[in-house]
Design an enzyme around this catalytic site. Structure first.
Site, short mmCIF file in Angstrom:
data_model
loop_
_atom_site.label_atom_id
_atom_site.label_comp_id
_atom_site.label_asym_id
_atom_site.label_seq_id
_atom_site.Cartn_x
_atom_site.Cartn_y
_atom_site.Cartn_z
N GLN A 79 -2.80 12.83 -2.61
CA GLN A 79 -2.88 13.73 -3.78
C GLN A 79 -3.38 12.97 -5.02
O GLN A 79 -2.94 13.26 -6.14
CB GLN A 79 -1.51 14.35 -4.06
CG GLN A 79 -1.19 15.54 -3.17
CD GLN A 79 -2.23 16.66 -3.29
OE1 GLN A 79 -2.82 16.88 -4.35
NE2 GLN A 79 -2.44 17.38 -2.21
N SER A 80 -4.28 12.02 -4.83
CA SER A 80 -4.75 11.21 -5.96
C SER A 80 -5.56 12.05 -6.97
O SER A 80 -6.59 12.65 -6.61
CB SER A 80 -5.62 10.07 -5.41
OG SER A 80 -6.35 9.47 -6.46
#
Ligand SMILES: Cc1ncc(COP(=O)(O)O)c(C=O)c1O
Length: 332
Positions: A79-80
């Site tokens: 989920q960067s």
């Protein structure tokens, strides 16, 4: 610090973000906390590429283009926010993008990962253990891309090297132009580049605000090592000496809570409370924990009553959506 050299480096930028971002006074939260609270709306830097990373990418993508790259490569968690911003910047500039994400491919695309795919990034998943040696992972991936006839440019995790740091040196120029004098600046520490830029920017503009970094992962020792790495990168890349001594006194690692990207119900309830009180919607991974750290600093007197405080909202809203089930549980 050589200010004229730093000023010159600040011109090596391409415009990607909508700047300057607004600085908004928060009357109701100020009343609640007993300080004068302003928010620097870096969540408004762009829509899909919103947040702090696009400021770093203004410098990193300029450098990538200058190097003749046709592909950008970067690294991060599934989920960067950073990887999503890289995917957007690559699409915007007509470059290819390879993202190396940490962990197994999830069953569903959500939040930032959905946007990575939508933007056409070549998304690859690598076992967490390989991220213990990021240089090795990078050299293997770069070699593979070069062997395929492409010209890659590598951007480290979080965009946090000397070049990316310039984005937040630039941001402090907006604070200097605002005409407001802030006693304290607060933001989330993830990979350290935002902190490094604000620290150097405050020195460049002779701003005396205390720059507080609230860790959302790791500890102060880790972040000081990261600052030392950024310092070395300034020396190697720009033959420039920068100094972060004393930064450890202003970092705080007591608010990581149950772990990176993990939240207690109490934290999420606070997110909902501030959203409803004044439309301040924080993200659960970075800005929520940094904001709660700041609130605790106010409660415990690190910030004195009536002082002027600026919280940098560094974005991350896409991180809300993968947590929908946790919010549903709290609110029904
Ligand atoms: C929304 C958000 N806020 C803050 C940070 C922290 O910035 P930095 O990595 O420069 O410490 C990050 C990235 O890690 C982020 O995605």
């Amino acid at each position: 610090m050589e200010s004229s050299r730093l000023m010159e480096l600040l011109s090596h930028r391409i415009q990607l973000a909508h700047l300057p971002t607004p600085i908004q006074f928060m009357p109701r939260i100020s009343d609640l906390l007993g300080v004068r609270l302003y928010i620097k709306r870096d969540d408004l830097t762009e829509s899909i590429a919103s947040g702090n990373k696009i400021r770093k990418l203004e410098y990193l993508m300029a450098d990538a283009l200058k190097s003749g790259a046709d592909t950008v490569v970067s690294y991060g968690g599934i989920q960067s926010n950073h990887c999503r911003a890289v995917a957007w910047a690559a699409a915007k500039l007509g470059l290819s993008c390879v993202l190396a994400l940490r962990g197994d491919a999830p069953d569903h695309w959500d939040g930032n990962l959905l946007l990575d795919h939508l933007l056409g990034a070549d998304v690859r998943f690598f076992p967490k253990a390989l991220f213990n040696d990021p240089d090795q992972l990078d050299s293997n991936l770069m070699r593979e891309i070069r062997n395929a006839g492409k010209a890659p440019y590598s951007i480290p995790i979080g965009g946090s090297n000397a070049t990316g740091t310039l984005g937040y040196v630039h941001m402090v120029g907006e604070l200097a132009d605002s005409g407001v004098r802030f006693d304290h600046l607060y933001h989330a520490l993830g990979s350290g580049g935002t902190y490094a830029g604000m620290w150097l920017g405050c020195r460049l503009h002779a701003i005396e605000s205390r720059v507080h970094g609230i860790a959302v992962c790791d500890d102060i020792g880790y972040f000081m090592t990261e600052l030392a790495r950024i310092r070395l990168d300034f020396q190697k890349k720009y033959q420039m000496d920068v100094d972060f001594s004393g930064a450890d006194q202003l970092m705080d690692d007591r608010y990581v809570g149950i772990g990176y990207a993990l939240n207690t119900g109490t934290e999420l309830n606070e997110l909902v409370r501030f959203a409803r009180l004044e439309g301040l919607v924080l993200d659960p991974v970075y800005t929520l924990k940094a904001f709660l750290g700041m609130v605790d600093h106010i409660r415990t007197g690190i910030v004195s009553p009536g002082q002027t405080v600026l919280f940098i909202h560094t974005g991350g809203h896409a991180g809300l959506f993968p947590k929908h089930a946790e919010f549903e549980k709290l609110m029904v």
